[in-house]
Design an enzyme around this catalytic site. Structure first.
Site, PDB file in Angstrom:
ATOM      1  CB  CYS A   2      -0.870   0.006   1.243  1.00  7.37           C
ATOM      2  SG  CYS A   2      -1.777  -1.518   1.453  1.00  7.37           S
ATOM      3  NE  ARG A  27       5.182   2.740  -2.212  1.00  8.46           N
ATOM      4  CZ  ARG A  27       5.603   2.231  -1.067  1.00  8.46           C
ATOM      5  NH1 ARG A  27       4.870   1.336  -0.450  1.00  8.46           N
ATOM      6  NH2 ARG A  27       6.737   2.621  -0.522  1.00  8.46           N
ATOM      7  CD1 TRP A  74      -2.068  -5.345  -4.346  1.00  3.19           C
ATOM      8  CD2 TRP A  74      -0.958  -6.172  -2.597  1.00  3.19           C
ATOM      9  NE1 TRP A  74      -1.633  -6.596  -4.687  1.00  3.19           N
ATOM     10  CE2 TRP A  74      -0.957  -7.124  -3.650  1.00  3.19           C
ATOM     11  CE3 TRP A  74      -0.326  -6.478  -1.410  1.00  3.19           C
ATOM     12  CZ2 TRP A  74      -0.330  -8.364  -3.520  1.00  3.19           C
ATOM     13  CZ3 TRP A  74       0.310  -7.698  -1.281  1.00  3.19           C
ATOM     14  CH2 TRP A  74       0.296  -8.638  -2.333  1.00  3.19           C
ATOM     15  CG  ASN A  98       2.344  -0.451   3.382  1.00  2.45           C
ATOM     16  OD1 ASN A  98       1.846  -1.503   2.981  1.00  2.45           O
ATOM     17  ND2 ASN A  98       3.568  -0.066   3.054  1.00  2.45           N
ATOM     18  N   GLY A  99       0.597  -2.678   5.504  1.00  2.54           N
ATOM     19  CA  GLY A  99       1.133  -3.844   6.209  1.00  2.54           C
ATOM     20  C   GLY A  99       0.001  -4.715   6.705  1.00  2.54           C
ATOM     21  CD  GLU A 480      13.462 -12.611 -14.169  1.00  4.70           C
ATOM     22  OE1 GLU A 480      13.021 -13.204 -13.166  1.00  4.70           O
ATOM     23  OE2 GLU A 480      13.171 -11.427 -14.431  1.00  4.70           O
ATOM     24  CE  LYS A 484      10.282  -9.625 -15.001  1.00  5.94           C
ATOM     25  NZ  LYS A 484      10.839 -10.257 -13.886  1.00  5.94           N
ATOM     26  CD  GLU A 487       6.574 -10.516 -12.804  1.00  4.60           C
ATOM     27  OE1 GLU A 487       6.121 -10.178 -11.706  1.00  4.60           O
ATOM     28  OE2 GLU A 487       7.792 -10.458 -13.071  1.00  4.60           O
ATOM     29  CG  HIS A 503      14.512 -36.698 -15.326  1.00  5.80           C
ATOM     30  ND1 HIS A 503      14.869 -38.021 -15.176  1.00  5.80           N
ATOM     31  CD2 HIS A 503      15.626 -36.053 -15.730  1.00  5.80           C
ATOM     32  CE1 HIS A 503      16.165 -38.160 -15.430  1.00  5.80           C
ATOM     33  NE2 HIS A 503      16.652 -36.979 -15.770  1.00  5.80           N
ATOM     34  CE  LYS A 609       9.564  -2.729  -8.779  1.00  2.00           C
ATOM     35  NZ  LYS A 609      10.001  -3.641  -9.871  1.00  2.00           N
TER      36      LYS A 609
HETATM   37  C1  AGP Z   1       9.632  -9.784 -10.233  1.00  2.00           C
HETATM   38  O1  AGP Z   1       9.343  -9.365 -11.554  1.00  2.00           O
HETATM   39  C2  AGP Z   1       8.450  -9.719  -9.324  1.00  2.00           C
HETATM   40  N1  AGP Z   1       7.845  -8.434  -9.349  1.00  2.00           N
HETATM   41  C3  AGP Z   1       8.734 -10.231  -7.921  1.00  2.00           C
HETATM   42  O2  AGP Z   1       9.019 -11.602  -8.049  1.00  2.00           O
HETATM   43  C4  AGP Z   1       9.920  -9.571  -7.158  1.00  2.00           C
HETATM   44  O3  AGP Z   1      11.128  -9.891  -7.792  1.00  2.00           O
HETATM   45  C5  AGP Z   1       9.937 -10.136  -5.722  1.00  2.00           C
HETATM   46  O4  AGP Z   1       8.726  -9.777  -5.093  1.00  2.00           O
HETATM   47  C6  AGP Z   1      11.125  -9.607  -4.887  1.00  2.00           C
HETATM   48  O5  AGP Z   1      11.016  -8.218  -4.730  1.00  2.00           O
HETATM   49  P1  AGP Z   1      12.300  -7.422  -4.157  1.00  2.00           P
HETATM   50  O6  AGP Z   1      13.417  -7.614  -5.149  1.00  2.00           O
HETATM   51  O7  AGP Z   1      11.854  -5.996  -4.047  1.00  2.00           O
HETATM   52  O8  AGP Z   1      12.645  -8.029  -2.823  1.00  2.00           O
END
Ligand code: AGP
Length: 614
Positions: A2, A27, A74, A98-99, A480, A484, A487, A503, A609
């Site tokens: 948030c 965020r 969020w 936030n949290g 990765e 990408k 997500e 396997h 984020k």
């Molecule tokens: C990556 O594209 C994602 N947004 C997510 O996996 C991110 O890498 C992960 O939440 C870790 O975030 P940070 O690097 O801010 O700790």
């Protein structure tokens, strides 16, 4: 994650609050709201969805007042509805949060038993009623907050506004970041410097457990033991970074294209380019010769950076590395020998799982080094030493430039470790550093593949599933690439070690399944490499009609006689640096596929984020 903002102003604040919240959109959020004092009375405007809905609400029902708080939510507890949007309020106070308040259920039961009436399903509303309860019992606002904070369990940042109090804001933090902004006869609260950039570049970050009482004349900060403390006031550079998209359609596109520059900045920070050697600018509070094991932990993309670094530490420094995702590492109760090194990787420096694992490692007497993109973040402040990535603010939820900068910093650290431990010769170091110095140019060359990838993405956008394969340091890049794609395009994608295909995953292969194979040609006089083994995997895919998308270099393309759906040819480069450069095509594949899918590329659904809750 948030976003919080508070303004103790001299002009009407409703529009300023919304502008500040816009700088926190990156965020990720699903509702928003503001509250001000209108002639002393608490007044709120809230809306589901994007900030434009809140702006519409305010244009229809204008909000006066020169003091207020705002929030982008969020959803954690309770659906993303208007009634669950912050600020939450009673007749006495309004609060944004936030949290997570972990013990909100027991507090809610206690407060309801005392007659409190709840209007939402959120954990946050408990805080509003808890502080109100204190005020009903005769406590002044600051004392009511002071009495309530110790009862809250969890990680949170809070901002409070009080009915009838035209010159008072209170902020508190325990786990989630909160900054104080200093203005001319005005004061501010914000989740980070970016939120405060429209008002000031003079900020101070609250420490864990701090709470702060703000008036237009200044602020008094108290620590967790309610002692008066001073927090360092610093100049924020967030306003220096124009968090705009430049001439790109999305922040993610801009950030992909910034990589030659920011990876170059990061390398320059850790290398003596002229001397072709690693030159770490910070003093390490440990000697690599006494380190017997490196533990690494991170989440998501940052975890994949750590996976690549595992290969580098073991190869260049002959150091065993144990790595796990933070959410697992923290609860495994892994045994640590005191005095070893724990490395954490985090773009935001606020990821709850990573922070919790860092704190566990500290308890286990590990030296803590963190690779972070926000040097003022909580993870940074709780580390013994940090290696900042100089990626600049990364706004797109999907991490791109931070990832390649993390790899750049980790490569420098692994080389430094090898030299310190005497297992890497000066010649080896020179060769590795020369390869790193070329990386920004190779990234620029890789970006020239974009038109081909744009065309390829139109095919991929029609697929339901995609498999990514890689071996060695290309394996984390396969992981990765899959992350990408899934997500931001919402297409199901999986990354696999190429050797694992037979396997199980080979059962998935048919004409409808594109297989992205990340395979630089790595055979050399000194090393057999794994390219030829990966070609065998390609044959297994081709024999079953799978559509191969090969990412390789000229030698690899020449050595592969197999028919592929598409071969993306990157420039020749030292095998060591291929993970950094081969990240570019997998980023572009994900980006252009998502654009074809019409998804919200910069703020994909359900994602934030930085995940500041466990
Ligand atoms: C990556 O594209 C994602 N947004 C997510 O996996 C991110 O890498 C992960 O939440 C870790 O975030 P940070 O690097 O801010 O700790």
């Amino acid at each position: 994650m948030c976003g919080i903002v508070g303004i103790l102003g001299r002009e009407p604040v409703a529009g300023q609050l919304v502008d500040a919240l816009k700088r926190l959109e990156y965020r990720g959020y699903d509702s928003a709201g503001v509250a001000t004092l209108e002639a002393g009375a608490l007044t709120r405007r809230r809306a589901e969805g994007k900030l434009r809905n809140l702006e519409l609400r305010i244009s229809r029902e204008p909000l006066s007042g020169t003091i207020g708080i705002g929030h982008t939510r969020w959803a954690t507890h309770g659906k993303p509805t208007e009634s669950n949007a912050h600020p939450h309020a009673t007749d006495r106070i309004a609060v944004v949060h936030n949290g997570i308040i972990e013990n909100f259920r027991e507090l809610r039961d206690e407060l309801e038993a005392k007659g409190a009436k709840f209007a939402s399903d959120t954990d946050t509303e408990v805080v509003a009623h808890l502080v109100t309860q204190g005020m009903k019992e005769g406590l002044k606002p600051a004392d009511a907050v002071k009495a309530a904070l110790p009862r809250l369990r969890g990680a949170f940042a809070l901002a409070f506004l009080f009915g009838g109090e035209e010159d008072l804001l209170i902020g508190a933090r325990k786990g989630s970041p909160l900054a104080i902004g200093y203005g001319e006869g005005e004061m501010y609260l914000g989740s980070d410097a970016i939120a405060l950039a429209p008002f000031t570049d003079t900020i101070a970050y609250l420490e864990d457990g701090d709470w702060a009482v703000l008036t237009r004349n200044g602020v008094q900060v108290y620590d967790a033991a309610n002692r008066k403390v001073e927090r360092q006031v610093q100049k924020s550079n967030a306003s220096a970074f124009l968090v705009g998209k430049g001439n790109h359609r999305h922040f993610m596109a801009k950030e992909i294209h910034e990589q030659p520059e920011v990876v170059g900045h990061t390398l320059a920070h850790y290398l003596d380019m002229a001397g072709e050697r690693v030159s770490l600018p910070m003093t390490l509070p440990f000697d690599f010769r006494s380190i017997e094991r490196v533990s690494m932990s991170a989440c998501g993309t940052a975890y994949y950076a750590g996976l690549v670094a595992k290969y580098w530490f073991e190869r260049f420094a002959r150091l065993p590395v144990e790595i796990d995702v933070a959410s697992e590492f923290r609860y495994r109760e892994a045994p640590f020998a005191p005095g070893n090194l724990a490395v954490f990787v985090s773009q935001s420096g606020e990821t709850a799982d990573t922070l919790a694992t860092l704190r566990y490692a500290r308890e286990q007497k590990q030296h803590v080094l963190s690779i972070v993109n926000v040097p003022t973040s909580t993870i940074a402040r709780e580390s013994d030493v940090i290696m900042p990535t100089l990626a600049g603010p990364e706004i797109g939820v999907a991490s791109t430039k931070a990832f390649t900068c993390q790899l750049a910093a980790l490569a420098c650290l692994a080389i430094a470790a090898g030299r310190a431990r005497g297992v890497l010769t000066a010649e080896d170091e020179r060769n590795l550093v020369r390869a790193l110095i070329e990386v920004p140019r190779h990234i620029s060359e890789a970006l020239r593949l974009e038109p081909e990838i744009e065309a390829l993405a139109r095919d991929l956008a029609r697929c339901r599933d995609v498999l990514y394969l890689g071996r060695g340091t290309a394996y984390p890049i396969a992981l990765e690439g899959a992350l990408k794609l899934k997500e931001i395009s919402y297409i199901h994608a999986e990354g696999y070690a190429a050797g694992e295909l037979k396997h199980g995953p080979i059962a998935l292969i048919d004409e409808s399944m594109p297989v992205v194979i990340v395979a630089p040609y790595d055979k050399s006089a000194r090393r057999e490499g794994v390219f030829e083994k990966t070609v065998s995997n390609m044959q297994e895919v081709a024999a079953r009609g799978g559509r191969i998308i090969l990412i390789t270099d000229p030698k690899g393309a020449q050595e592969t006689s197999l028919p592929t759906h598409k071969t993306l040819v990157l420039p020749d480069m030292a095998t060591t640096v291929t993970p950094i450069v081969y990240a570019i095509p997998v980023q572009l594949i994900a980006y252009h596929t998502a654009v074809n899918m019409g998804t919200d590329v910069d703020q994909p659904r359900n994602l934030a984020k930085s995940v500041t809750v466990e």
